[in-house]
Design a protein around this motif. Sequence first.
Motif, PDB file in Angstrom:
ATOM      1  N   ASN A 142     -11.815   2.636   3.473  1.00 28.13           N
ATOM      2  CA  ASN A 142     -11.885   3.091   2.027  1.00 28.13           C
ATOM      3  C   ASN A 142     -13.628   2.918   1.409  1.00 28.13           C
ATOM      4  O   ASN A 142     -13.858   1.386   1.649  1.00 28.13           O
ATOM      5  N   PHE A 150      -6.200   1.518  -3.065  1.00 32.15           N
ATOM      6  CA  PHE A 150      -5.734   1.053  -2.351  1.00 32.15           C
ATOM      7  C   PHE A 150      -4.952   2.327  -1.808  1.00 32.15           C
ATOM      8  O   PHE A 150      -3.722   2.543  -0.535  1.00 32.15           O
ATOM      9  N   SER A 204      -7.694  -6.437  -3.860  1.00 31.94           N
ATOM     10  CA  SER A 204      -9.331  -5.912  -3.397  1.00 31.94           C
ATOM     11  C   SER A 204      -8.736  -5.368  -1.238  1.00 31.94           C
ATOM     12  O   SER A 204      -8.283  -5.661  -0.989  1.00 31.94           O
ATOM     13  N   PRO A 205      -9.717  -4.818  -1.667  1.00 29.88           N
ATOM     14  CA  PRO A 205      -9.234  -4.301   0.430  1.00 29.88           C
ATOM     15  C   PRO A 205      -9.529  -4.853   1.099  1.00 29.88           C
ATOM     16  O   PRO A 205      -9.967  -3.925   2.312  1.00 29.88           O
ATOM     17  N   VAL A 211       0.710  -1.191   0.222  1.00 31.92           N
ATOM     18  CA  VAL A 211       0.019   0.206  -0.072  1.00 31.92           C
ATOM     19  C   VAL A 211       0.336   0.961   0.086  1.00 31.92           C
ATOM     20  O   VAL A 211       0.560   1.570  -1.036  1.00 31.92           O
ATOM     21  N   LEU A 238      -6.776  -5.042   3.269  1.00 27.94           N
ATOM     22  CA  LEU A 238      -6.675  -4.360   4.667  1.00 27.94           C
ATOM     23  C   LEU A 238      -8.096  -4.510   5.074  1.00 27.94           C
ATOM     24  O   LEU A 238      -7.380  -4.077   6.542  1.00 27.94           O
ATOM     25  N   LEU A 297      -7.307   3.083   5.782  1.00 25.38           N
ATOM     26  CA  LEU A 297      -7.673   2.702   4.558  1.00 25.38           C
ATOM     27  C   LEU A 297      -8.410   1.394   4.223  1.00 25.38           C
ATOM     28  O   LEU A 297      -9.533   1.697   3.134  1.00 25.38           O
ATOM     29  N   SER A 298      -8.798   0.722   5.303  1.00 19.10           N
ATOM     30  CA  SER A 298      -9.739  -0.359   4.963  1.00 19.10           C
ATOM     31  C   SER A 298     -10.824  -0.265   5.327  1.00 19.10           C
ATOM     32  O   SER A 298     -12.150  -0.900   4.893  1.00 19.10           O
ATOM     33  N   HIS A 352     -15.449  -3.001   2.733  1.00 15.33           N
ATOM     34  CA  HIS A 352     -14.766  -4.067   3.267  1.00 15.33           C
ATOM     35  C   HIS A 352     -14.808  -5.456   4.290  1.00 15.33           C
ATOM     36  O   HIS A 352     -14.556  -6.579   3.931  1.00 15.33           O
ATOM     37  N   ASN A 356     -12.634   0.879  -3.970  1.00 15.45           N
ATOM     38  CA  ASN A 356     -11.891  -0.294  -4.422  1.00 15.45           C
ATOM     39  C   ASN A 356     -10.114   0.407  -4.134  1.00 15.45           C
ATOM     40  O   ASN A 356     -10.088  -0.155  -5.309  1.00 15.45           O
TER      41      ASN A 356
END
Lengths: 569, 398
Positions: free
Chosen positions: B157, B162, B361-362, A405, B365, B154-155, B180, B160
């Motif tokens: 988000n 990163f 794919s997030p 990331v 995350l 970020l998880s 997510h 889609n």
Amino acid sequence: MSDATSDPNKIEAPTPDDPLAQAKALDNVDDRGRMLAADGTPLKRQLAKSLRIQKIRALALIAPLLLFVLLTFIAPIADMLFRSVENEIVSETLPRTVEALADWDYDSGESPGDEVYAALYDDLFLAQERKEHTRLGTRLNYELTGVSSLFRRSGRGVDDIGELYQDQFEDLNELWEEERTWAELMGSDEWLAAQEAWDEESGEPLPDFQLREGMPTLLPETSRQMLTFAEFIRTEDNESPLEEEPWTRVWAALYTDLTNKDVSGYSGPHTDLLQEASAAVGDFETTPIKQAFLDMDEDWGDPEVWGTIQAFSPDYTSGYFLNAVDMQKTPDGAAMRDEDERIYGLLFKRTMFMSLVITFSCILLGYPVAYLLATLPMRSANLLMILVLLPFWTSLLVRTSAWKVMLQSQGVINDVLVWLGLVGDANRLVMINNQFGTIVAMTHILLPFMILPMYSVMSTIPPSYVRAAKSLGATNVTAFRRVYFPQSVPGIGAGSILVFILSIGYYITPEIVGGTTGTFISNRIAYHISSSLNWGLAAALGTILLAVVLILYWAYDKIVGIDNVKLGG
Amino acid sequence: MATPNVVITETRTMPYGFTCGVVAAAGAFFGLFVGTAQGSGLVGIVLGAAICAGLAYLAMAYLGTAQERAFKWGVVALFALAGLLIGGVPGLVVGALFGWFLGWFIYWVGRCRYRMALPPYLTGGQVLWHYSFRVICGAIFVFLITPILVVMPLSFNAENFFTFTPEMLSFDPEGYSLRHYRNFFQSNEWQSALRNSLIIAPIATLLAVSFGTLAAIGLSQPHVPGRQVIMAILISPMIVPLIISAAGMYFFYSRIGLQGTYLGVILAHAALGIPFVIITVTATLVGFDRSLTRASANLGANPVTTFFKVQMPLILPGVISGGLFAFITSFDEVVIVLFVGSANQQTLPWQMFTGLREQISPTILAVATILVGISICLLTTVEILRRRSEKMRGMSPG
């Protein structure tokens, strides 16, 4: 008399002068002067016995785990070591050829004689029926490119050799076209009867094929081939020779026998048929066996191919190891590979180089942090320690994905740099899928392994030493260089070896962030296990890596002592 | 080294030139970033230096310590407003933070507070080095912790992607979502991976802990023949690189039909966890008072009772933290599973690994954030246990 402490009724400890006690002590000594235990056996023996019991008890406690580790871990490692030299496939698939080839001399520069080709015909025919010839071809292709296709083509073509004779026999007499003819001719009467009586529904096994009496002397080659054929279809396909047309190999054998042997003495089923064939074979169209193979593929005349088969005919080979160090086992002996085919030397060097860089960056980043943690007061050190331990406890994949990331071209670092205007949107930095990405991510992942041993060494260094040095007139730099640093070297050594051992065997992180230039030798091992299926080479590469790690481990044990490994600070 | 709460050196007002110069340098540094973001770096440097120097002079010459609090709030408000005008909501946050820092920094430099915790005899160079060293260490800590912290926001988000979207940066609720996490809890693949992880890791841990504790007790007896060799064998799964263990196990387990079975993966993971159990439990046993078992035997307890009633409660912290190590080893492990397991034994790390390599794919995350949460819990437990066992060891005689 008035002394209250010496009460005559009180039993006191015996003194050496006490004759009563001396006599008592003598009771505990036998006539040879040995001390005795309470039950009268010598004390020494009793002690030895109890020591033995202790040892046995300790071993009994350890044994289950030791057995468990030996079975689940040491045996697999041993198996891998074995696989790196094991090479039974050639001698198993081509047993006769290997035997016949033993006398052939590669240096003669000529292809081997007819008997080798005859043996090859036998072996290859059976191998292609068992569908093993492609496996062997793949194996030998690691050593000599092109062998794989040679074996595949020959596997298809080997039927043609016998078909030539089969067609001519069948043209001679239509009886040959019937499966029964062969069964009656070659099989014994008892077997024939048993086979006729056998019922598929009964679930009983097929009767064993037996040769007709006298056949092995009359038609030796044919008998042998017929036996092989019957055994194969009975065990592999659950079929009987009564319903199956013999392999073309059997026809070729019959031709050979009839040209060499006199069958006029034969009397049994199909006597006329055999006599007729015997009379006719002289006029049959025929190809010498060697020529037949050369027609199939002219590579069979190439001494290189035969040399390779000969070089890899022993059950154990150094070939995989030679491959793993960019060498090659040629018929002439070991030789370096061509310049452009040398990849493993490069990979080993790269693995070493990158591990060294990672270890060095870990020292560089870890030393100040460990120093700070060791010199700060307990409370703040413990708080900061959490920042070190949290990455240590976080899943490896979490950290690797975090770096993906961070580093990718649309990732966090690049976005921040673009936002700050330091980097243009068009030329974002390439920080992933190369060596840089691997080094950064792995330095981050392995840093706690450097900090923790360093910290445990540094926290034992008394701060008074540095103070003493300063009070004796040393500058800050001198005090650090001459007093503090030498005492912290064991910590650096322990951390470095640990980080180096861990990094040279790393697989996951280089696989994800390494691209093509940032991969390690372990990625190649994984590739050979799962993609190219060259397990022997994977095992040889693994063995070399294991040897390097074990040497380092030994050094670690000498420097730190394996009992001193600490976890979590 | 002194604690910051103790004042060793008295504070004094530094010369205005020094204060303004240092603060101006800091202002120029930050001004460079703001300036380049707005188009001209040079203007940013000059403006930043000028504004900061002016503020420092104002604080030192006119306000003094009496109005320190009011000045600090004023600076925060000023820069927050400036940030809002330049960069919207994210600018507001950055501006307020910078304002808070600047207010503190002006008084820290101007009133010579940086020397408070240091001995008075240090030279200027030594003081500078002291703080530079702290800053370097701070940067290393940032390096250590940032990747883990970045994953968490970020998880959430909504896209889609990163990376941070403009909506996320402007703290727009539209930019955040739990999709997510929802995906993780609803997708069959992730759920079966979670299930597999929760089947394999506890059983492997149980195996490792039960065998390992017994063996550790055996190893800590005073007379063990071949102790060195046994120890080396038992520790080896930790030393041998995973890829080699994986290769060996793949070859060997496919020979004996364990490849691609739960049993195979569990056995392999148990073997990997054993060294951790051995190390932690033997370390705990070093401080174990052997006379306690003798006393227990003396009072008529048989060895089994002694073990469960006397020895076990005392070494339990070591056993549990060894078990946690074994658990996290198995729970995190991916190389061995990739080779020894088959599609049926896909664990969470396997799923993450293939996810990272193939479809990005997030959801990964989201899983990563959950795993970080789990690691924090485990870390806390281990630390508590370690302290407890150290305390107990300190109290036990001998």
